[in-house]
Enzyme design. Structure first.
Site, PDB file in Angstrom:
ATOM      1  CD1 TRP A   1     -13.970   3.427 -13.918  1.00 36.23           C
ATOM      2  CD2 TRP A   1     -12.566   5.049 -14.488  1.00 36.23           C
ATOM      3  NE1 TRP A   1     -14.397   4.856 -13.535  1.00 36.23           N
ATOM      4  CE2 TRP A   1     -13.635   5.595 -13.854  1.00 36.23           C
ATOM      5  CE3 TRP A   1     -11.447   5.948 -15.154  1.00 36.23           C
ATOM      6  CZ2 TRP A   1     -13.555   6.904 -13.498  1.00 36.23           C
ATOM      7  CZ3 TRP A   1     -11.554   7.055 -14.947  1.00 36.23           C
ATOM      8  CH2 TRP A   1     -12.723   7.769 -14.080  1.00 36.23           C
TER       9      TRP A   1
ATOM     10  CG  ASN B   1      -4.183   0.791 -16.448  1.00 32.27           C
ATOM     11  OD1 ASN B   1      -5.038   1.471 -16.434  1.00 32.27           O
ATOM     12  ND2 ASN B   1      -4.191   0.044 -15.198  1.00 32.27           N
ATOM     13  N   GLY B   2      -3.953   3.460 -18.567  1.00 36.64           N
ATOM     14  CA  GLY B   2      -3.295   4.797 -18.464  1.00 36.64           C
ATOM     15  C   GLY B   2      -3.884   5.963 -19.378  1.00 36.64           C
TER      16      GLY B   2
ATOM     17  CB  CYS C   1      -8.069  -0.277 -17.222  1.00 37.68           C
ATOM     18  SG  CYS C   1      -8.884   1.258 -18.063  1.00 37.68           S
TER      19      CYS C   1
ATOM     20  CE  LYS D   1     -17.036   3.451   2.014  1.00 34.68           C
ATOM     21  NZ  LYS D   1     -15.900   4.001   2.121  1.00 34.68           N
TER      22      LYS D   1
ATOM     23  NE  ARG E   1      -6.686  -1.745 -11.917  1.00 33.38           N
ATOM     24  CZ  ARG E   1      -5.628  -1.192 -11.544  1.00 33.38           C
ATOM     25  NH1 ARG E   1      -5.184  -1.674 -10.365  1.00 33.38           N
ATOM     26  NH2 ARG E   1      -5.287  -0.198 -12.144  1.00 33.38           N
TER      27      ARG E   1
ATOM     28  CE  LYS F   1     -10.912  -1.604  -3.129  1.00 29.11           C
ATOM     29  NZ  LYS F   1     -11.692  -1.044  -2.320  1.00 29.11           N
TER      30      LYS F   1
ATOM     31  CD  GLU G   1     -17.433   4.756  -1.816  1.00 32.35           C
ATOM     32  OE1 GLU G   1     -16.581   4.981  -3.002  1.00 32.35           O
ATOM     33  OE2 GLU G   1     -16.955   4.551  -0.647  1.00 32.35           O
TER      34      GLU G   1
ATOM     35  CD  GLU H   1     -14.899   6.078   4.882  1.00 36.72           C
ATOM     36  OE1 GLU H   1     -14.648   6.982   4.199  1.00 36.72           O
ATOM     37  OE2 GLU H   1     -14.817   5.044   4.681  1.00 36.72           O
TER      38      GLU H   1
ATOM     39  CG  HIS I   1     -20.683  28.580  11.972  1.00 36.55           C
ATOM     40  ND1 HIS I   1     -20.539  29.870  12.595  1.00 36.55           N
ATOM     41  CD2 HIS I   1     -19.924  27.682  12.920  1.00 36.55           C
ATOM     42  CE1 HIS I   1     -19.961  29.857  13.786  1.00 36.55           C
ATOM     43  NE2 HIS I   1     -19.687  28.542  14.077  1.00 36.55           N
TER      44      HIS I   1
HETATM   45  O1  M6R Z   1      -6.214   2.786  -2.882  1.00 38.28           O
HETATM   46  P1  M6R Z   1      -6.338   3.963  -2.239  1.00 38.28           P
HETATM   47  O2  M6R Z   1      -6.689   3.989  -0.877  1.00 38.28           O
HETATM   48  O3  M6R Z   1      -5.283   4.916  -2.458  1.00 38.28           O
HETATM   49  O4  M6R Z   1      -7.795   4.520  -2.771  1.00 38.28           O
HETATM   50  C1  M6R Z   1      -8.232   6.025  -2.478  1.00 38.28           C
HETATM   51  C2  M6R Z   1      -9.613   6.196  -2.704  1.00 38.28           C
HETATM   52  O5  M6R Z   1      -9.758   6.231  -4.051  1.00 38.28           O
HETATM   53  C3  M6R Z   1     -10.485   5.211  -2.215  1.00 38.28           C
HETATM   54  O6  M6R Z   1     -10.540   5.171  -0.700  1.00 38.28           O
HETATM   55  C4  M6R Z   1     -12.124   5.670  -2.496  1.00 38.28           C
HETATM   56  O7  M6R Z   1     -12.305   6.992  -1.815  1.00 38.28           O
HETATM   57  C5  M6R Z   1     -12.985   4.654  -2.127  1.00 38.28           C
HETATM   58  N1  M6R Z   1     -13.983   4.435  -3.144  1.00 38.28           N
HETATM   59  C6  M6R Z   1     -13.834   4.838  -0.972  1.00 38.28           C
HETATM   60  O8  M6R Z   1     -14.519   3.940  -0.616  1.00 38.28           O
END
Ligand code: M6R
Length: 613
Positions: free
Chosen positions: A74, A100-101, A2, A490, A27, A608, A493, A486, A509
């Protein structure tokens, strides 16, 4: 998660808040709303969906006033609909809140309030907060006192802003725990509040961050900070060196694309001030580290989430190779639950773009509790992970807006490399010649990244060929193993295509059973120590009818004959190769998602910064 924005001054608050919310849409984008004090009455406009819908609502039902609060959500408690959208009003309509929380004890608070006759209009936990404030206000007739008493009743982590038509000359904001920041920005005769700086940096760079357990009363002329017990605090104000233009999309279609391309610059920005070119040394003054202390370290825990965790995995190999200090990489959400072996000679190193990820902050707290030296590699200036560490390396890459992290993946690898060289130098585990060679290699990174990006057209064509796949395997080995994780992250997501990253040797395996003509295998096979083993992986996948996409080193003549597609990277020293091999995978995911017509910068269900556990 949020985003929160608030304004008090002489201008119309509505456009300032809405523009700020647009900068925070990364956010959360389930719903958005504003509340503005108009003719001494609180007017709320809120709707489900993105901020564009809120703008349309405001255009149809304009609202103006010089004090206001806003929120982009969010969803945690309650569906992402209009009823659950913030701001939330008290039952008498005189107090309004953005929050927020998560109120961890909201069920018991709700029962208590219901018993007193409260009527709930949403499924959110936030409504309990505004009703509590209303209840305490009825007794104290003082908004800050009512917020103070309420904050003592709610469990969990919170950032909030409260406005009341009974006290039109002020906003009250408070923070408890690590549910995202509260930044207060000073203008001339006006004040701004936001959960994140991109919302307000175009108006002010004079920023004060609230710490957990603090509350501020903000008026046009300034603000006062106090503890939740009412003790006055002298807050620190920082000047934020942030270029607001870097938070704009410019000529790119998406922030993600812009941020992928920005890596040429961000990879060198992250080195600024850290390389002493007179004697080719790394200097990291913000770590506050002596050579004696560096020699005492027996273990490093790297802790992080998501993409930041993958950067940490690459860092493990680099640090262990150069310093011979054992490094463990641990998912931050697990760190505090497995009783990690941490003592005074352990470093807990957190990596975080936002510096506000709840699990990462909790892991840092666990490290602190167990007596570790606490370091962080963080992008967001002034964030909690930066403030609470004993030493920090700022990523220095500017705001990252796309939800899928890109430049905040490659920059910390550079930072970890510099850290490894720095520690190795202090501990005497590398020679001066080796150190100079390592730094020379590092300085090549931005140019090599630029060369990698020149192949975007080919990656885009490969994406067109594979965009309709349902699933994909990514394989890597050695230092490039985390790049398989990674790359797969990508893809899933932003394109919602199932993808798994695997250490290549694990294929036989189990996962190899999946391989057939419908399951492409992406093999990261640069010319390094593991090259021949990766060639065997390619052969094994091909022998089972699989389609293979390979990331390969320019000039490789063998791989093009073996595979279906090649994504090229330039030749590079092995310790920096993951920075380059990741770039085509970022582009591959980006182009698949855009060709599928998906919302790359704001993929479904994600936010984010993950400021809840
Ligand atoms: O702000 P942060 O780097 O702590 O965030 C960590 C993860 O939430 C963040 O890297 C998330 O996995 C991204 N969406 C990846 O692209």
């Amino acid at each position: 998660m949020c985003g929160i924005v608030a304004y008090i001054g002489e201008q119309n608050a509505t456009p300032i808040i809405v523009n700020g919310l647009k900068k925070l849409e990364y956010r959360g984008y389930d719903s958005a709303g504003v509340a503005v004090l108009q003719d001494n009455r609180i007017e709320v406009r809120r709707d489900a969906g993105k901020i564009a819908r809120l703008e349309a609502l405001i255009a149809a039902q304009p609202v103006r006033g010089m004090v206001g609060i806003g929120h982009t959500r969010w969803a945690t408690h309650g569906a992402p609909n209009q009823q659950n959208a913030h701001p939330h009003l008290s039952s008498n309509g005189e107090i309004v809140i953005v929050h927020n929380g998560i109120v961890e004890n909201y069920l018991s608070l709700r029962d208590e309030l219901l018993a007193e006759g409260a009527v709930f209009h949403s499924e959110t936990d936030t409504e309990t907060i505004v009703y509590l404030i209303e209840r305490y206000y009825a007794v104290s007739q003082n908004l800050s006192k009512a917020v103070q008493l309420t904050m003592k009743r709610v469990k969990g982590a919170h950032g909030l802003v409260v406005m009341s038509s009974r006290e039109p000359d002020r906003l009250v904001t408070a923070r408890l725990g690590n549910a995202g920041g509260v930044a207060i920005g000073r203008g001339a005769g006006e004040m701004f509040i936001a959960s994140d700086l991109p919302a307000i940096v175009e108006h002010t760079r004079e920023i004060t961050f609230l710490e957990s357990g603090q509350l501020a009363v903000v008026s046009r002329a300034g603000f006062e900070v106090q503890t939740l017990d009412g003790a006055k605090i002298q807050p620190k104000t920082q000047h934020i060196p942030w270029d607001p233009v870097s938070a704009e999309k410019g000529s790119y279609r998406h922030f993600m694309q812009k941020e992928i391309h920005e890596q040429v610059r961000s990879l060198s920005d992250t080195m600024i001030g850290r390389i002493d070119f007179d004697d080719y040394r790394v200097v990291l003054p913000d770590l506050n580290l002596s050579s004696e202390r560096a020699k005492q370290f027996r273990r490093i825990f790297i802790t992080a989430c998501g993409t930041a965790l993958h950067a940490g995995m690459v860092g493990k190999t680099i640090i262990e190779h150069l310093t011979r200090i054992p490094v463990e990489v641990m998912v931050a959400s697990e760190f505090r639950y497995i009783d990690p072996i941490v003592d005074a000679n352990t470093v807990v190193l957190a990596i975080s773009q936002s510096g506000e990820t709840a699990d990462t902050l909790a892991a840092m707290e666990e490290g602190r509790r167990k007596g570790a030296t606490l370091w962080s590699i963080v992008n967001a200036i002034g964030s909690q992970a930066m403030r609470s560490a004993d030493g920090t390396i700022a990523m220095q890459v500017g705001p990252e807006i796309g939800v899928a992290s890109t430049k905040a993946f490659t920059a910390p690898i550079v930072d970890l490399y510099m850290l490894a060289v720095y520690l190795a130098d202090l501990r005497g585990s590398i020679t001066a010649e080796k150190r100079i060679d390592l730094i020379r290699d590092l300085l090549k990174v931005p140019t090599l990244a630029s060369k990698t990006l020149e192949h975007e057209g080919e990656v885009e064509r490969a994406a067109a060929r594979y965009k309709d796949i349902r699933s994909m395997l990514y394989l890597g080995r050695g230092i490039n193993m985390p790049i398989a994780y990674e790359g797969a992250l990508k893809l899933k997501e932003i394109s919602y295509i199932h993808a798994e990253g695997y250490p290549a040797g694990e294929m036989k395996h189990g996962p190899i059973a999946l391989v057939d003509k419908d399951l492409p295998v992406l093999v990261i096979a640069p010319k390094d120590a593991w090259y021949e083993k990766m060639i065997s992986q390619i052969e094994q996948a091909k022998a089972r009818g699989g389609q293979v996409i390979a990331v390969a080193t320019a000039g490789d003549t063998l791989i093009p004959d073996l595979v279906d597609e090649v994504l090229w990277v330039p030749e590079a020293p092995w310790l920096i190769s993951p920075i380059l091999t990741t770039i085509p995978l970022q582009l591959f995911a980006y182009h698949i998602a855009t060709q599928l017509g998906l919302d790359v910068d704001q993929p479904r269900n994600l936010a984010k910064s993950v400021t809840v556990e």
